[in-house]
Write a protein that holds these residues in place. Structure first.
Motif: not given
Ligand SMILES: [Zn+2]
Ligand SMILES: [Zn+2]
Length: 357
Positions: A90, A92, A94-95, A173, A202, A250
């Motif tokens: 996905h 986001h 942080d990915h 998510h 996530d 989460h």
């Molecule tokens: Zn995420």
């Protein structure tokens, strides 16, 4: 012989930007020089350079001819130049952080970005010439673009590398102003051996989701456990005691163990079905299953042979100054899995770790 070699570049869920979701892997029997698949791209070259300073031999492949002839260890930039494709669960930050930051300076062959259509469209809003220059294209003919968007079909194996296929399944998510937010689970298969691992982006618990979709993933996984599928990477962002209204899409240890129990029920049901003689497999089987629902005793050791790596733990430096949160959370999950007697091994995913699958 293992099917895959995997190196963990980052396994955290923030806020430490040097340890965000990022995994590099290849078929076990090929060399890193032959091509690398990147699974998530939160951390990247900077984090890997740091890990290589601590362990320059991180990408050594004992027994493979092409690796033993190398005169010096790989640099971080060399490793990322060998990446042929990014698999993204996905969009986001942080990915995808390092994929975006490095997009203008990536070396080596053109690189595909594999994800579901919605997730690629989300990524397009970043490569929009506003937040970041447009450095990715949908068109194979656009030779000047180094990055190519490539849609993964849902619930279908797509070849992403010679002898490696990926089956993408949608996950929920959390919820935002646009509705249920989508993430993905990937079944990554080594086609020659039919062995797979399962990697979760996530994910929120089915129990609290307005659109529970994780059970579909467990149903697809159950028949393969443990011989064809012995390794799962799954998030557990929060420690025990987190309230349901503060999960933000989460898992916590309590919910993760409930999810693993849901998997265990599917495994037990599958094995019951399998051991029933073929002549008795129509109506009588359904009747028998209704009379014999799966009990906690039936789940004992049902996940024996399965390794569960805990990923995406969110740091909280103040709470446990001597112990990274990933250790705290992994111990909590381990205790709950042991209490239910599921038989799975629960392991911490450390940055800089090599995993053979
Ligand atoms: Zn995420
Ligand atoms: Zn995340």
């Amino acid at each position: 012989m293992p099917s895959f070699s995997l190196v963990i570049v980052g396994s955290g869920g923030g806020p430490d930007e040097t340890n965000l979701s990022a995994y590099l892997f290849k078929p076990f029997d090929s060399a890193w020089e032959d091509g690398i698949l990147a699974l998530e791209a939160g951390s990247g070259q900077g984090a890997l350079a740091q890990l290589l300073r601590q362990n320059p031999q991180l990408f050594d492949s004992p027994g493979l001819a092409s690796s033993s002839t190398r005169s010096k260890p790989f640099t971080s930039a060399e490793i990322y130049s060998l990446v042929t494709a990014f698999l993204i669960t996905h969009a986001h930050l942080d990915h995808i952080n390092s994929l975006v930051i490095s997009a203008g300076s990536l070396k080596g062959t053109r690189k595909r970005i594999y994800a579901s259509k919605q997730i690629l469209q989300d990524l397009e809003t970043i490569f929009s010439d506003r937040i970041w220059p447009n450095l990715a294209s949908w068109d194979e003919g656009d030779e000047e673009f180094k990055l190519l968007y490539t849609t993964l079909q849902q619930s279908h194996y797509d070849v992403v590398y010679p002898s490696v296929s990926v089956c993408c399944m949608p996950l929920s998510h959390g919820h935002n102003s646009g509705g249920c937010y989508e993430s993905s689970a990937f079944f990554v298969r080594h086609d020659a051996s039919s062995c797979e691992f399962l990697f979760f982006g996530d994910v929120e618990p089915d129990k609290v989701s307005s659109r529970p979709r994780t059970l579909h993933v467990w149903r697809a996984a159950a028949p393969k456990i443990p011989h064809k599928l012995s390794t799962i990477f799954i998030e557990c962002s929060w420690p025990c005691g987190r309230k349901d209204d503060a999960l933000y899409g989460h898992l916590s240890p309590e919910h993760l163990v409930d999810e693993l129990c849901a998997l265990a029920v599917e495994v037990v049901n599958h094995r019951r079905g399998q051991t029933t003689p073929p002549v008795a497999r129509t109506r009588p089987l359904r009747k028998r299953q209704k009379k014999n629902p799966v009990t906690p005793d039936d789940l004992l050791n049902s996940l024996h042979g399965l390794r569960v790596y805990i990923i995406h733990c969110k740091d909280n430096g103040d709470a446990h100054p001597d112990k990274p949160m990933r250790h705290v959370i992994t111990e909590q999950v381990n205790a709950l899995v042991a209490k239910r007697g599921l038989g799975a091994r629960v392991l911490v995913a450390e940055p800089g770790m090599s995993v053979e699958i």
